[in-house]
Design a protein around this motif. Structure first.
Motif, PDB file in Angstrom:
ATOM      1  N   GLU A  12      39.583  40.172  35.885  1.00 46.27           N
ATOM      2  CA  GLU A  12      38.123  40.250  35.976  1.00 46.27           C
ATOM      3  C   GLU A  12      37.692  41.687  35.709  1.00 46.27           C
ATOM      4  O   GLU A  12      38.274  42.635  36.248  1.00 46.27           O
ATOM      5  N   THR A  13      36.677  41.844  34.864  1.00 47.21           N
ATOM      6  CA  THR A  13      36.133  43.156  34.538  1.00 47.21           C
ATOM      7  C   THR A  13      34.655  43.189  34.868  1.00 47.21           C
ATOM      8  O   THR A  13      34.015  42.147  35.070  1.00 47.21           O
ATOM      9  N   ASP A  14      34.101  44.394  34.927  1.00 44.92           N
ATOM     10  CA  ASP A  14      32.665  44.527  35.159  1.00 44.92           C
ATOM     11  C   ASP A  14      31.911  44.440  33.835  1.00 44.92           C
ATOM     12  O   ASP A  14      32.484  44.166  32.774  1.00 44.92           O
ATOM     13  N   HIS A  15      30.590  44.703  33.850  1.00 45.97           N
ATOM     14  CA  HIS A  15      29.759  44.549  32.659  1.00 45.97           C
ATOM     15  C   HIS A  15      30.093  45.574  31.566  1.00 45.97           C
ATOM     16  O   HIS A  15      29.681  45.412  30.419  1.00 45.97           O
ATOM     17  N   LEU A  16      30.846  46.608  31.924  1.00 45.96           N
ATOM     18  CA  LEU A  16      31.270  47.613  30.953  1.00 45.96           C
ATOM     19  C   LEU A  16      32.740  47.443  30.566  1.00 45.96           C
ATOM     20  O   LEU A  16      33.346  48.356  30.014  1.00 45.96           O
ATOM     21  N   ASP A  17      33.309  46.281  30.840  1.00 42.89           N
ATOM     22  CA  ASP A  17      34.702  45.952  30.520  1.00 42.89           C
ATOM     23  C   ASP A  17      35.708  46.810  31.277  1.00 42.89           C
ATOM     24  O   ASP A  17      36.857  46.974  30.843  1.00 42.89           O
ATOM     25  N   ARG A  18      35.315  47.333  32.411  1.00 45.92           N
ATOM     26  CA  ARG A  18      36.236  48.118  33.228  1.00 45.92           C
ATOM     27  C   ARG A  18      36.945  47.201  34.223  1.00 45.92           C
ATOM     28  O   ARG A  18      36.343  46.299  34.790  1.00 45.92           O
ATOM     29  N   LYS A  20      38.479  45.309  37.278  1.00 48.17           N
ATOM     30  CA  LYS A  20      38.068  45.109  38.673  1.00 48.17           C
ATOM     31  C   LYS A  20      39.181  44.438  39.477  1.00 48.17           C
ATOM     32  O   LYS A  20      39.685  44.989  40.443  1.00 48.17           O
ATOM     33  N   ARG A 360      40.533  40.942  23.794  1.00 44.39           N
ATOM     34  CA  ARG A 360      39.822  41.334  25.016  1.00 44.39           C
ATOM     35  C   ARG A 360      40.025  42.817  25.302  1.00 44.39           C
ATOM     36  O   ARG A 360      41.124  43.341  25.186  1.00 44.39           O
TER      37      ARG A 360
END
Length: 418
Positions: A12-18, A20, A360
């Protein structure tokens, strides 16, 4: 997932593809879970890598009481979101089971996540962490609360439990109220509405954390591969042990059954009716209903293994003793737990990645580990108190005899001849 069919993973990543969260449950572990007792122990431990974070672990025990790793997860820290994410993926991979019990320490975040995700499961807490709080708050008078509390935790009958609670009352009358607020059903196997199968602590996860201690310094990809290798190694070892078992039960429970049988010769069995029997020794007597697998001492129904009283009745009726043992202890369950194999992922250059995987983007998380040397001690939950330490050499607080640096005058009467 290609090399180990049935494996469940998630990133799972955040809205900036970082980055999580991530989760990994190997297909072989998922296949073997149904042959293990329905008790899951969960805990989290810190990571020492560049970005910090927390490693979440879930495990149980096999038919021979060996540690069976269910899943690993990685998140930022032990907050509500990360624990909920881990448990949701754990439930998606393994589903739920009848009379499921989840054991952990008293961390608020774990409790909240369990209550949200596993509505049907019972949450039990580790008695060792609870004991540490008791010793910190109520053992300052010099009395030892460990024996009485440990006996109360493992009591089989109400009378036995109440006797040990009275011992705690004699040390400090406030202990009973404190334990009542915690909830007897959380730490006492007598009051637990579901069976914990004597899994009274979270020690099996602590053991996994100790084995994976070095890997906590690795980057996440290397960390996950190291964890997979650990599970593979344990699978191979326990599979060999299972194939080398030639008794009806797994080795440890077969040995316990043999130890119980040594006490049978001192017992006398008298039938009360065609199913109910009275079993007597020199000092006490217990009622045993063989058809319902019920003994008034409750050891039989709690341990799911015939106690000496049950064995005496079984021998009298010339029945098969193994028909009265839990299916989670038998050799076949041990073999089936490790029936599937775990395979290495192979060389990256040979991977056949799906397009949505290869395209991805997963960037580094938006956090870094705090500066300074990482701590080697585990983080305490909010319920755990700092233990009061007093030096037995100089009498001052804050250190012990081993680390004492104070000057102490020697008293001629206190010297010991070697």
């Amino acid at each position: 997932m290609e090399m180990n069919i049935g494996t469940v993973t998630r990133i799972e990543t955040d809205h900036l593809d970082r980055f999580k969260y991530c989760f990994m449950a190997l297909g072989a572990s998922i296949a073997g879970w149904k042959y293990c007792r329905p008790v899951i122990v969960v805990d989290g431990t810190y990571l020492n890598g560049h970005y910090g974070g927390t490693l979440f672990t879930a495990c149980t025990q096999d038919a021979n009481s060996n540690i069976f790793i269910l899943a690993f997860g990685i998140g930022d820290n032990e907050n509500d979101k990360s624990w909920r994410c881990f448990l949701e993926m754990l439930k998606r991979a393994y589903g739920s089971r009848d009379k499921l019990c989840i054991v952990s320490d008293r961390h608020n975040r774990i409790r909240n996540a369990i209550e949200f995700v596993y509505l049907e499961a019972m949450h039990g807490i580790c008695w060792y962490h609870l004991l540490k709080n008791l010793k910190t708050q109520y053992a300052k008078s010099g009395h030892n609360v460990t024996h009485a509390f440990n006996s109360a935790v493992r009591a089989y009958t109400v009378d036995e439990f109440e006797y040990q609670m009275q011992q705690l009352d004699s040390i400090n009358e406030e202990i009973r109220g404190y334990l009542l607020d915690v909830g007897y059903e959380k730490w006492s196997r007598l009051h637990m509405p579901t069976n914990r199968y004597s899994t009274m602590t979270s020690n099996i996860v602590k053991s996994v954390n100790a084995v994976t201690k070095a890997a906590k310094n690795y980057p996440i990809r290397a960390l996950l591969e190291s964890l997979r290798q650990t599970i593979q190694s344990w699978f191979c070892k326990n599979r060999d042990d299972a194939h080398g078992t030639f008794t009806k039960l797994a080795t440890k429970h077969e040995k316990l059954l043999m130890e119980m049988s040594n006490d049978v010769r001192n017992l006398k069995v008298s039938p009360a009716n065609h199913t109910l029997f009275e079993v007597r020794d020199n000092s006490s007597s217990y009622m045993m209903d063989i058809t319902l697998h019920i003994c008034s001492y409750k050891m039989f129904q709690v341990d799911q293994l015939p106690c000496s009283h049950a064995l005496a009745v079984i021998a009298t009726l010339k029945l098969n003793v193994y028909d009265f043992c839990s299916v989670y202890y038998i050799r076949d369950a041990y073999l089936n737990t490790y029936k599937e194999s775990i395979f290495p992922v192979g060389n990256k250059s040979e991977w056949n990645l799906l397009e949505d995987v290869s395209n991805r983007v997963v960037l580094a998380p938006d956090q870094k580990r705090s500066s300074g040397r990482p701590t080697e001690k585990r983080k305490k939950s909010a319920y755990e108190k700092s233990q009061f330490v007093k030096c037995g050499r100089c009498g001052e607080s804050g250190h012990n005899r081993r680390t004492c640096r104070n000057m102490v005058l020697l008293n001629q009467n206190d010297r010991k001849l070697k």
